[in-house]
Write a protein that holds these residues in place. Sequence first.
Motif, PDB file in Angstrom:
ATOM      1  N   UNK A  51       0.814  -1.206   0.000  1.00  0.00           N
ATOM      2  CA  UNK A  51       0.000   0.000   0.000  1.00  0.00           C
ATOM      3  C   UNK A  51       0.854   1.265   0.000  1.00  0.00           C
ATOM      4  N   UNK A  52       2.067   1.199   0.554  1.00  0.00           N
ATOM      5  CA  UNK A  52       2.982   2.340   0.437  1.00  0.00           C
ATOM      6  C   UNK A  52       3.318   2.612  -1.023  1.00  0.00           C
ATOM      7  N   UNK A  53       3.588   1.563  -1.776  1.00  0.00           N
ATOM      8  CA  UNK A  53       3.920   1.738  -3.190  1.00  0.00           C
ATOM      9  C   UNK A  53       2.730   2.279  -3.973  1.00  0.00           C
ATOM     10  N   UNK A  54       1.532   1.807  -3.661  1.00  0.00           N
ATOM     11  CA  UNK A  54       0.328   2.338  -4.317  1.00  0.00           C
ATOM     12  C   UNK A  54       0.153   3.807  -3.954  1.00  0.00           C
ATOM     13  N   UNK A  55       0.266   4.112  -2.664  1.00  0.00           N
ATOM     14  CA  UNK A  55       0.057   5.489  -2.205  1.00  0.00           C
ATOM     15  C   UNK A  55       1.072   6.441  -2.821  1.00  0.00           C
TER      16      UNK A  55
END
Length: 244
Positions: A51-55
């Motif tokens: 989710x860090x990479x998506x965000x």
Amino acid sequence: MDRTDYIAALRRDSARLAAAAEGGLTARVPSCPDWTVADLVWHTGVVHRFWRLVAAGEIAGPEQHTEPSRPPEPDLVAWFAEGAERAAAVLEALDPALPRWSWADRADAGFIQRRMAQETAVHAWDAVNAAGRDEPVERLLALDGVDELLAHFLPPVPPAGLAAAGLHLHATDGAAGEAGGEWTLRAVDGGWRIGHEHGRGAAAVRGTASDLLLLLWGRRPAERLDVFGDPDALKAYLAGFARG
């Protein structure tokens, strides 16, 4: 709750998870019986990373994500703690309204900020429970977690045979006259209807906000809360939730 609250919760509960895991990575996780504590730490760390990479806009969804190599066990907690802080720092800097991919009908950074706080809270409880302690999810986060679960984790179409009078949930640890803390869930015309009024259902459950959240996530048996009405109706409604 807002972005500041979610990021503070993410940091706090990541630290709780890491502290509970130290020295006990081989222990079984009673609430996730197929996992050891090491598996729990690894899973939560991978979720934070994804989710860090998506965000951050580095990937647009799961099809672009490559799972990292799992660190050796002596390095696992430190790897998790570093990744949790990286996730918190990225999410803290983002406007919640920023469009971002999600699997839900809400697709923005605010969804991810909330989801990471909630995911981490439940898995921190798993880790603490595996260490032999039963510590509640923070009350306001637990109330928000029930709202999130009812908004995003119900199946699109209710299962057949649910009692029309629905399921009523009542958090008992709020101050007198305080708004919030009650939910009524009903299957109506092939969809869901969620209300926040005081009322009765085919089944009703009363308990702390934390216990209600843990019940819905399959962590707390109904027998640990106050249950009224038809126990089969309660069982049928609870069976419809997607859990992890």
